[in-house]
Design a protein around this motif. Structure first.
Motif, PDB file in Angstrom:
ATOM      1  N   THR B 128      16.205   1.316  40.017  1.00 22.52           N
ATOM      2  CA  THR B 128      15.122   2.196  40.453  1.00 22.52           C
ATOM      3  C   THR B 128      14.942   3.437  39.573  1.00 22.52           C
ATOM      4  O   THR B 128      15.909   4.109  39.220  1.00 22.52           O
ATOM      5  N   LEU B 142       7.123   5.659  42.032  1.00 24.75           N
ATOM      6  CA  LEU B 142       8.372   4.986  42.367  1.00 24.75           C
ATOM      7  C   LEU B 142       8.384   3.594  41.750  1.00 24.75           C
ATOM      8  O   LEU B 142       7.476   2.799  41.985  1.00 24.75           O
ATOM      9  N   LEU B 144      10.805   0.622  42.065  1.00 24.96           N
ATOM     10  CA  LEU B 144      11.985   0.212  42.813  1.00 24.96           C
ATOM     11  C   LEU B 144      12.505  -1.095  42.238  1.00 24.96           C
ATOM     12  O   LEU B 144      11.807  -2.109  42.278  1.00 24.96           O
ATOM     13  N   ASP B 145      13.711  -1.042  41.682  1.00 28.00           N
ATOM     14  CA  ASP B 145      14.266  -2.200  40.977  1.00 28.00           C
ATOM     15  C   ASP B 145      13.239  -2.744  39.989  1.00 28.00           C
ATOM     16  O   ASP B 145      13.056  -3.956  39.861  1.00 28.00           O
ATOM     17  N   ARG B 147       9.947  -2.580  40.095  1.00 24.23           N
ATOM     18  CA  ARG B 147       8.615  -2.912  40.598  1.00 24.23           C
ATOM     19  C   ARG B 147       7.940  -1.670  41.176  1.00 24.23           C
ATOM     20  O   ARG B 147       8.519  -0.970  41.995  1.00 24.23           O
ATOM     21  N   TYR B 149       6.051   0.699  43.554  1.00 21.93           N
ATOM     22  CA  TYR B 149       5.883   0.711  45.011  1.00 21.93           C
ATOM     23  C   TYR B 149       4.785   1.723  45.328  1.00 21.93           C
ATOM     24  O   TYR B 149       4.902   2.897  44.985  1.00 21.93           O
ATOM     25  N   ALA B 151       2.584   1.511  48.554  1.00 21.20           N
ATOM     26  CA  ALA B 151       2.256   1.677  49.984  1.00 21.20           C
ATOM     27  C   ALA B 151       0.763   1.977  50.167  1.00 21.20           C
ATOM     28  O   ALA B 151       0.395   2.933  50.850  1.00 21.20           O
ATOM     29  N   ALA B 155       2.326   6.290  48.809  1.00 21.23           N
ATOM     30  CA  ALA B 155       3.724   6.572  48.465  1.00 21.23           C
ATOM     31  C   ALA B 155       3.830   7.703  47.444  1.00 21.23           C
ATOM     32  O   ALA B 155       2.913   7.925  46.651  1.00 21.23           O
ATOM     33  N   GLY B 156       4.917   8.411  47.483  1.00 23.67           N
ATOM     34  CA  GLY B 156       5.250   9.385  46.448  1.00 23.67           C
ATOM     35  C   GLY B 156       4.546  10.725  46.554  1.00 23.67           C
ATOM     36  O   GLY B 156       4.632  11.547  45.642  1.00 23.67           O
ATOM     37  N   LEU B 233      15.083  12.387  47.203  1.00 20.65           N
ATOM     38  CA  LEU B 233      14.820  11.107  46.526  1.00 20.65           C
ATOM     39  C   LEU B 233      16.122  10.334  46.315  1.00 20.65           C
ATOM     40  O   LEU B 233      16.172   9.115  46.498  1.00 20.65           O
ATOM     41  N   VAL B 236      17.316   8.943  49.729  1.00 18.31           N
ATOM     42  CA  VAL B 236      16.482   7.862  50.274  1.00 18.31           C
ATOM     43  C   VAL B 236      16.566   6.626  49.382  1.00 18.31           C
ATOM     44  O   VAL B 236      16.839   5.527  49.851  1.00 18.31           O
ATOM     45  N   LEU B 237      16.341   6.794  48.085  1.00 19.26           N
ATOM     46  CA  LEU B 237      16.122   5.641  47.203  1.00 19.26           C
ATOM     47  C   LEU B 237      17.276   5.365  46.244  1.00 19.26           C
ATOM     48  O   LEU B 237      17.318   4.294  45.635  1.00 19.26           O
ATOM     49  N   ALA B 238      18.169   6.334  46.068  1.00 15.67           N
ATOM     50  CA  ALA B 238      19.282   6.177  45.136  1.00 15.67           C
ATOM     51  C   ALA B 238      18.814   5.693  43.766  1.00 15.67           C
ATOM     52  O   ALA B 238      19.313   4.688  43.247  1.00 15.67           O
TER      53      ALA B 238
END
Lengths: 305, 305
Positions: B128, B142, B144-145, B147, B149, B151, B155-156, B233, B236-238
């Motif tokens: 991430t 964001l 995430l891995d 990809r 994200y 929403a 988001a963000g 951040l 939440v998301l590490a």
């Protein structure tokens, strides 16, 4: 399917059908921390799986196991548990060997979130759901567009972010969310501020309802801290629904009403999440483990959330 | 590939090869807000695509367009832009019709984040990444891995969460991150506190380096607010890496050193992110648009991030 959830005190197991309906359940005390605890946990989980498995309509297709602490689902290992005192345990392998079944292995809170999002308070929600159990500790499970997000076990550790000024926390920081808004913190802070006993957050909630001013103040600080956390989650992830679980959620609207108000005050053009109470209670983790097992049976992949 | 990034003042376009290397670029003033602005933006983006397209070694396979505001990539529409004054514009369709090409359509910040994560400061990071440009406003992209994200575009939006006590924000709340830690906020707060002029954050940074006590205080408050945001951040998301971009990032270590220290202070057992400076500057959005276009050319899917 059988799902087993290793809790700090009790280990719970459920036998479910393919739709997640509970056919039977069982629980036993979790083995005490100490040398060999991981092996004893695997043995207990295996025994519960056998006991419940024979009560199903057909031989078990798979079993699921979830544990607390830091869990790396991708590698099937429990990285660390403060309470149970283990480190780098290859639970997926051990549990598969003990049961002779295809197994899933995961994290208790993320599994609980999966269960709430599929079978519980957020069933039917396809986009992002956050599961936030408020118990002894606080951590969040993230289901992003329906998929669990773990970040190697490090995601959702929001219990230890500063939200208040000076409350000391077990982690060494001060003002952590968990130090003011967990069920344990609410009870502890009430006892300290009032000098009176209170067994748990349930008792403090009753005092809040009765208008006890110390309880009201402690409760308000907990709600403010939770609202700050939900606002951050809303700003970062824009979840459709936030499911509040754990001991504190048994207070129902006494918690959710002021929390909703404070979250509304703290957001502007953001997507405002639906904030709702968990429905699956202390079965959520075991149900999530059974859901993971069902996925393993379908996909053949060894591990879960 | 051609990628076009519609900024508040300038619209930038790049022609890239398949690896993201820039072969040519161009920029023009963005059409002024007002009736028909979306159509004029599409016309400009189409013209820039043609101009750059003919300079490539082969006919264009696809083009990408990214815009600010709230963008719903899944539906190919710009939901809303405060600055450009549009609402529910089907840009993906309009741009495809104008160019006659397969097109991608996305959000400027998320596209910039994609570019930084593939070609820039976080190239090679598979897990991430958060891209945090600090310009006139603040929002996070964001990945995430790996990809993006989105929403649905919500988001963000971390610019408008309370991190300070009393600074009024354009959004109507007080104490928002953007109100104390954007490049614009740092300059405005310095002018107000000192009574002296300052064109931008760059000037304030120079005063910080020279030891001006008012500038130092304003800077410290910005860093504290950013550190709070990065800690959330991380919890939440590490993320593996947080890429700091935008005008404020040109301060380099004057920003990153104290930010790193404050983030370290605010985390405990969390995964501590690498905090690094963006590398692609004001090309990031256009490069991201070109990356999205390349994906469209490969997958045939019409829209992007």
């Amino acid at each position: 399917m059988v799902g087993v959830d290793v809790g700090g005190t009790f280990t719970k197991a459920v036998l479910t059908d393919a739709t997640g309906t509970v056919l039977a359940e069982a629980h036993r005390p979790t083995p005490r921390p100490g040398p060999g605890v991981a092996e004893r946990v695997v043995e207990l989980a295996g025994r519960l799986t056998e006991e419940l498995g024979v009560r199903g309509p057909a031989p078990l297709a798979a079993a699921g196991l979830v544990v607390p602490g830091t869990v790396d689902e991708r590698h099937g290992t429990a990285v660390h548990s403060e309470n149970l005192g283990w480190r780098d345990v290859p639970f997926a392998d051990l549990f598969a060997r003990r049961t002779g079944l295809p197994v899933a292995f995961g994290h208790d809170v993320r599994a609980g979130g999966l269960a709430e999002s599929r079978l519980g308070a957020a069933a039917g929600v396809r986009d992002t759901v956050v599961f936030l159990p408020l118990g002894t500790g606080i951590a969040a499970a993230l289901l992003l567009d329906g998929r669990p997000y773990a970040a190697g076990g490090a995601a959702g550790e929001i219990g230890h972010v500063r939200v208040a000024s000076d409350e000391p926390c077990v982690c060494g920081l001060t003002g952590c969310l968990e130090a003011v808004a967990s069920a344990a913190a609410v009870a502890r802070r009430y006892r300290r501020a009032s000098g009176r006993p209170a067994d748990g957050a349930k008792e403090v909630a009753a005092l809040v309802a009765a208008g006890d001013p110390v309880a009201v103040a402690v409760w308000r600080e907990a709600v403010d801290a939770l609202a700050a956390a939900v606002c951050w989650l809303a700003a970062v992830l824009a979840p459709h629904t936030v499911v509040i679980g754990g001991g504190l959620s048994s207070a129902g609207d006494l918690l959710l009403d002021p929390l909703n108000r404070r979250v509304t005050d703290g957001l502007t053009f953001h997507r405002r999440p639906v904030i709702t109470r968990a429905l699956l209670g202390d079965r959520a983790g075991a149900l999530g483990a059974a859901l993971l097992a069902a996925e393993t049976a379908t996909t053949g992949r060894p591990t879960g959330v």
